[in-house]
Design a protein around this motif. Structure first.
Motif, mmCIF file in Angstrom:
data_model
loop_
_atom_site.group_PDB
_atom_site.id
_atom_site.type_symbol
_atom_site.label_atom_id
_atom_site.label_comp_id
_atom_site.label_asym_id
_atom_site.label_seq_id
_atom_site.Cartn_x
_atom_site.Cartn_y
_atom_site.Cartn_z
ATOM 1 N N THR A 69 0.851 -1.187 0.000
ATOM 2 C CA THR A 69 0.000 0.000 0.000
ATOM 3 C C THR A 69 0.889 1.240 0.000
ATOM 4 N N PHE A 70 0.417 2.281 -0.684
ATOM 5 C CA PHE A 70 1.195 3.521 -0.707
ATOM 6 C C PHE A 70 0.873 4.354 0.514
ATOM 7 N N PRO A 71 1.707 5.270 0.922
ATOM 8 C CA PRO A 71 3.071 5.521 0.465
ATOM 9 C C PRO A 71 4.096 4.762 1.323
ATOM 10 N N THR A 72 3.587 4.022 2.306
ATOM 11 C CA THR A 72 4.501 3.401 3.265
ATOM 12 C C THR A 72 5.049 2.071 2.760
ATOM 13 N N LEU A 73 4.437 1.557 1.713
ATOM 14 C CA LEU A 73 4.827 0.275 1.137
ATOM 15 C C LEU A 73 4.735 -0.863 2.147
ATOM 16 N N ASP A 74 3.830 -0.722 3.114
ATOM 17 C CA ASP A 74 3.643 -1.900 3.969
ATOM 18 C C ASP A 74 2.722 -2.880 3.262
ATOM 19 N N CYS A 75 2.927 -4.131 3.614
ATOM 20 C CA CYS A 75 2.261 -5.204 2.896
ATOM 21 C C CYS A 75 0.777 -5.212 3.250
ATOM 22 N N ALA A 76 -0.064 -5.160 2.194
ATOM 23 C CA ALA A 76 -1.505 -5.053 2.403
ATOM 24 C C ALA A 76 -2.028 -6.234 3.206
ATOM 25 N N ALA A 77 -1.558 -7.429 2.850
ATOM 26 C CA ALA A 77 -2.043 -8.629 3.531
ATOM 27 C C ALA A 77 -1.687 -8.587 5.020
ATOM 28 N N CYS A 78 -0.469 -8.087 5.324
ATOM 29 C CA CYS A 78 -0.034 -8.091 6.724
ATOM 30 C C CYS A 78 -0.926 -7.212 7.590
ATOM 31 N N ILE A 79 -1.451 -6.125 7.003
ATOM 32 C CA ILE A 79 -2.296 -5.267 7.827
ATOM 33 C C ILE A 79 -3.770 -5.635 7.714
ATOM 34 N N LEU A 80 -4.134 -6.302 6.622
ATOM 35 C CA LEU A 80 -5.557 -6.602 6.432
ATOM 36 C C LEU A 80 -5.972 -7.943 7.033
#
Lengths: 300, 667, 168
Positions: free
Chosen positions: B195-206
């Motif tokens: 995810t932008f702009p932090t480039l953290d992994c979408a799956a990891c947070i969702l």
């Protein structure tokens, strides 16, 4: 259904081969038609650039004449084979109906010479009539000499589908390709079907116009076409007349006949070369068909 | 009820308060003239002009005048009643009057903002004020009805908005029904890699949020389900939910996937919806490994058993828990809830509509959503960026604003495309080292850390070309263009038409409302914008409320927005819904219909008119009986009553006549 | 506000139109026209009703009798009614009443029903401008006095329609 045939100036002049082949195909398809009596210039190109209103008025006179000629028809179908005529007549109709002010001026001009535009007109391109009125089935059934092995690049030009996409897609049309397949030819897949041929630029800024035609011919040839099918006298003229100069100028090697799509239809129907005006082509079909019987180029 | 409610000696004492609204009204309407004119009307004892009537001092002005001049009626001429009617009713009530002894005149939205001529605007304002002064005299004292609220909440849509709203409400101790139409929750976000702009992994947070939904004791999760019917009103909705058959007993399936392995189809053969067609699935499948609930489903369109009836049913054989049920039927559940949050999301623009870009013609033209799957480590290529012909791209063009900012498709900006294009550019560059060309109209990167991200991409050497792409074509002019896709565009910064040959083209497709947004809008009785986005009650002050009380909206169903905004809005919608159900009761506008029994002739005409069955026939007394709890206040019955026995509070015949006379006889 | 504009206005016939807009769609659309600053003819006086189904034909009679040159009703699009079917009821009454108005010598352009959703601020502008111009062209409504019992009759007729109404 009856049609009114509106030839326009080109089909009586530089595009005679188009008229000859269109009429030959009409006859082969047993299409009922009458030429428009007392027709005049459609108002295209130069006229349109100088005075739009007068150009529309010229076009409207043709529409009014057609309505008079087919006074009993609820809808008057006019066939305009030249793409420029086709577009100008449509544009005139659109403006008359959409913009009251322009419409009123045109109507009052017509009234001065005791004419009237009622709005019963439907402007048709022969390609539209062939494929959508007569149908590919019938077209196919009349084929006597299938165009086997002929690889046709269908070239629609800019005016037939833009801005009015009446019967086909504005960017990647397919009607003519379908027609060519029905005649036994192979439709070449290429992406420049509606790209500019150079139009009247070949007469004004030659190097620009010629380059545009060269792009088309070069690409069609590269995609394996051995003939380019056109539906407009100006496109046909631009594509076939300058091939020698193009090759010199752009260091190319294009050598591709540019035939009217109706000529190809006529060939498939076994109509004689002369009747189709094939002898008028500058780039003869001979080279492409020397091995095929019956497709001999006829000298002028 | 206060003493002011009763007219002293039949005397009306009316105060008219005209608002300048800064220059919003006063700039066009001669407010002093309107106030002066109002003073000449019968029974008007005081008129005032004030800069901002809705402000505290403005409201105090009204309240003081009510006391000082012993007013028993109040008229405020200001903005739309949909904006401030509640404010001024409250002010009227606080001054000791019945709050319905008040009438509002809309001289901003309906006059000053829409009229060219100052004189005519002022005349129009006068007419409307005159009408209100006449009308307010026949107003009656009413009590607003308070009804108990069902504390349960329904959330429709299980994307990040729905998930966040559901969890927020459930964590507050309220019961939540979360209904999702797809077989799994997660929505679009589940398809993203980073995810932008932090480039953290979408799956990891969702995915942790997804599993908390499933595990939460206060959440009832119904996936593969749709809302079928909605009845009732704020605080008391009755909703029917259609649960589509997945041919698996949800409670028995443990998501072991043995059935999927056993399926007679050795390889996936059908388009995988989750990977947007970039991979194949079997007729029995798990949408994706983290699907929630972790339950497989069978697609009857492709399953041999459903198509031919001649399958060996290997899946049934291997399922020790006997979870497969080919006879499952669609099921309907009826629930009662107090509030509803719609979080139905968006769909991406279909680029077939812009044929110049060659989507569907040239295999190496992709949509951004396809690329999201392609760069995703759990995607069809395990995150390796490979084209459909198996090659790794050496050059990539990203075309912005496909289906956005274009009058031929959608005029609006889709807001997220610039940022996700930057993200994809970064990810592709990182993984392939390809040259990347962004074709943009304007770079729009407002947001925390967004501009910095753009800057970072510039540093990384990604190319940015300002110009809308004319076409993507395969006709080569020079040998270096052979077998490439050529982007033709005008570079508007240098004023030159350019051709750039690339291997891969990404279309940054815009966001659109779902095709069935109109149906959903009707189902829930809310409004849609022309583009199909759900309409908020007020763009600034009530951004998650709708015109229908008790129904709230969150996320991209209200308009294009990114994940941070979506989550913020979901939280807001949850808070609004909680505020409503937590207080335990809801005040209803007393605009219900009623019947003057003496005048009722028992003709029953009104009964057939009521769409809510609020009117019944009392055969004993031969008259109609109105159930005010069921009445929603449309007033249709009043019109049909031949004797005038039926009336609608706040819209009685008398009130309407006075208003009509008022607008016409003011001079 | 100059005297010029006043005299100018006095010379030209300014139609008076009473509009009944439903709270949920058309009234909101008129608000949207306002927030979008769409300018339109100032000849319409909007009266808010909850639903176009509340529009009593008597209101129309009343408006015409009290000097309105036109009456406009605005409701939600078919299928979008906040109260399920109030707009259909409004349409039936409108269609029937339109024909009665004709007998009363009132031109049909003077009584108009439009479906305008909450997002169609531009349609409010268009309809009001159009109607104002049409009525301006027709000139002021000239009514010989309409006895009040007529209005009562109209209502009785419509009550009859109400019973049989489902047929319409």
């Amino acid at each position: 259904m009856r049609y009114i045939y509106y030839p326009g100036c080109s089909l009586k002049g530089t595009g005679r081969a188009y008229e000859e082949s269109v009429l030959a195909v009409f006859r082969a398809l047993e299409l009922q038609f009458e030429e428009l009596d007392d027709w005049n210039c459609c108002g295209a190109t130069a006229y349109m650039a100088i005075d739009e209103l007068q150009a529309f008025t010229l076009a409207a006179r043709n529409l009014a004449l057609a309505e008079k000629q087919f006074a009993d028809e609820e809808e008057v179908n006019i066939i305009a084979p030249c793409s420029a005529c086709y577009l100008v007549l449509m544009k005139a109709q659109h403006y008359i109906e959409e913009y009251t002010e322009i419409g009123d001026q045109i109507r009052s001009a017509l009234k001065e010479c005791h004419m009237e535009y009622e709005g019963r007109i439907r402007i048709r391109h022969p390609l539209d009539v062939f494929v959508n009125d007569i149908g590919l089935e019938k077209i196919k059934s009349l084929v006597r000499k299938p165009l086997d092995g002929l690889r046709v690049a269908s070239y629609y030009g800019c005016q037939m589908v833009r801005p009015y996409k009446v019967f086909d897609h504005h960017y990647s049309p397919t009607t003519m390709d379908d027609l060519m397949r029905a005649l036994g030819a192979k439709a070449v897949d290429w992406s420049l079907k509606t790209r500019c041929c150079g139009g009247s630029l070949t007469g004004t800024i030659e190097q620009v116009g010629m380059r545009l035609s060269f792009i088309l011919l070069n690409e069609a040839q590269k995609r394996g076409a051995n003939v380019i099918a056109t539906s407009c006298p100006l496109c046909q003229f631009n594509l076939e007349c300058y091939q020698g100069s193009m090759n010199r100028k752009f260091n190319g090697s294009v050598d591709l006949p540019a035939a009217y799509f109706t000529q190809l239809m006529g060939m498939a129907y076994g109509i004689s070369n002369r009747e189709l005006g094939l002898q008028r082509l500058f780039v003869p079909m001979t080279s492409q068909f020397s091995k095929k019987e019956g497709y001999q180029h006829v000298g002028v | 009820m206060s003493a002011f409610d009763i007219q002293e000696n039949g005397d009306f004492r009316i105060g008219v308060f005209v608002c300048d609204c800064g220059i919003n009204i006063a700039g066009k309407v001669n407010v002093s003239a309107v106030a002066e004119f109002a003073g000449t009307l019968p029974n008007v004892v005081v008129t005032r002009e004030y800069k901002f009537m809705c402000s505290d001092p403005g409201q105090e002005l009204i309240q003081n005048d009510v006391k000082e001049f012993r007013l028993n009626r109040v008229v405020v001429a200001s903005c739309s009643p949909l904006m401030h009617e509640a404010t001024f009713r409250r002010a009227t009530a606080e001054a000791g009057l019945n709050q319905y002894f008040f009438q509002m005149v809309n001289i901003r939205e309906h006059v000053s903002w829409v009229t060219e001529n100052e004189y005519l605007a002022t005349e129009k304002a006068k007419a409307l004020v005159a009408a209100a002064v006449r009308r307010v005299k026949v107003h009656r004292a009413l009590e607003s009805k308070s009804v108990p609220v069902n504390p349960d909440v329904l959330v429709v849509g299980g994307g990040i908005a729905g998930i966040h709203a559901a969890l927020t409400i459930a964590n507050a101790g309220k019961k939540v029904y979360l209904v999702e139409r797809e077989p799994t929750i997660g929505g679009h976000m589940a398809k993203f890699d980073k995810t932008f702009p932090t480039l953290d992994c979408a799956a990891c947070i969702l995915t942790p949020k997804m599993s908390s939904v499933k595990a939460h004791k206060n959440i009832t999760l119904w996936t593969y389900s749709e809302i079928d019917k909605v009845d009732g009103f704020a605080g008391n909705f009755t909703v029917r939910v259609k649960r589509k058959p997945r041919y698996i007993k949800e409670e028995d399936c443990v998501g072991c996937n043995l059935c999927v392995e056993a399926c007679i189809f050795k390889e996936g053969k059908f388009e995988d919806e989750f990977n947007v067609g970039l991979s194949k699935r079997k007729p029995i499948y798990m949408p994706f490994p983290q699907a929630t609930p972790s339950v497989v489903l069978i697609d009857p369109e492709t399953c041999l058993h459903f198509k031919t009836g001649k399958c060996k049913q290997k899946c049934v054989e291997v399922c020790e828990r006997g979870a497969i049920d080919f006879n499952q039927q669609e099921e309907f559940k009826e629930i009662n809830v107090g509030a509803i949050i719609l979080a139905t999301g968006f769909k991406t623009f279909d680029p077939h509509r812009i044929s110049e870009y060659g989507y569907g013609v040239y295999p190496n033209v992709y949509t951004s959503l396809e690329i999201e799957r392609l760069v995703n480590a759990s995607g069809p290529t395990q995150g390796e960026v490979l084209m459909r012909d198996g090659r790794k791209p050496k050059s990539v063009a990203i075309i912005h604003c496909v289906g956005s900012r274009d009058r031929k498709t959608n005029a609006y900006c889709s807001r997220v495309c610039c940022m996700y294009s930057l993200k994809l550019a970064h990810l592709i560059k990182e993984r392939t080292g390809a040259e990347i060309y962004n074709y943009y109209i304007d770079m729009r990167t407002p947001g925390k850390g967004y501009e910095e991200f753009y800057d970072k991409l510039l540093q990384e050497g990604v190319h940015f070309i300002r110009g809308r792409v004319a076409e993507v074509t395969n006709w080569a002019m020079v040998p270096s263009e052979e077998d490439k896709l050529i982007i033709r565009a005008e570079d508007t910064l240098i004023g030159v038409a350019r051709r750039v040959p690339v291997d891969m083209v990404i279309l940054s497709v815009g966001l659109e409302a779902h095709d069935d947004a109109g149906e959903v809008q009707r189902l829930f009785n809310i409004s849609c914008s022309k583009e199909g986005w759900f309409l908020e009650r007020h763009p600034k002050l009530a951004p998650v409320s709708t015109f229908t009380d008790g129904i709230f909206i969150a996320g991209a169903c209200q308009g294009p927005k990114d994940i941070p905004d979506t989550v913020a809005q979901a939280g807001a919608a949850a808070a609004e819904a909680l505020a409503m159900v937590d207080i335990g009761h809801v005040e209803l506008e007393p605009n219900t219909a009623n019947v003057e029994t003496v005048m009722c002739s028992g003709c029953k005409t009104c009964i057939s008119m009521c769409p809510f069955s609020a009117i019944t026939f009392d055969a004993e007394n031969w008259r109609a009986e109105f159930n005010e709890a069921l009445c929603k206040g449309c007033g249709t019955c009043v019109v049909t009553c031949p004797t005038g026995a039926a009336q609608q509070h706040l819209y009685t015949d008398d009130e309407m006549y006075e208003e009509i006379e008022g607008v016409l006889h003011y001079v | 506000m100059s005297n010029d504009s006043q005299t100018e206005n006095a010379q030209q016939f300014e139609p008076r139109i009473v509009a009944f807009f439903c709270n949920w769609c058309t009234y909101t659309a008129a608000d949207l026209a306002g927030t979008s600053r769409l300018k339109y003819a100032p000849n319409v006086r909007v009266i808010r009703i909850m639903c176009s189904g509340r529009l009593d034909p008597q209101f129309v009679v009343k408006a015409f009798r009290d000097g309105a040159d036109g009456v406009l009703i605005g409701g939600c699009h078919p299928g979008d009614c906040h109260y399920q079917e109030g707009n259909y009821k409004a349409y039936r009454r409108y269609a029937l009443f339109q024909s009665m108005l004709k007998h009363m010598g009132i031109e049909e352009e003077r009584f108009r029903l439009e479906w305008i959703s909450a997002s169609e601020g531009d349609k409010v502008q268009k309809v009001i401008n159009e109607m104002t111009e049409q009525i301006r062209a027709l000139g002021p409504l000239k009514l010989t006095s309409v006895p009040s019992y007529r209005a009562q009759e109209v209502q009785l007729d419509l009550a009859g329609v109400g019973v049989e109404g489902e047929l319409l």
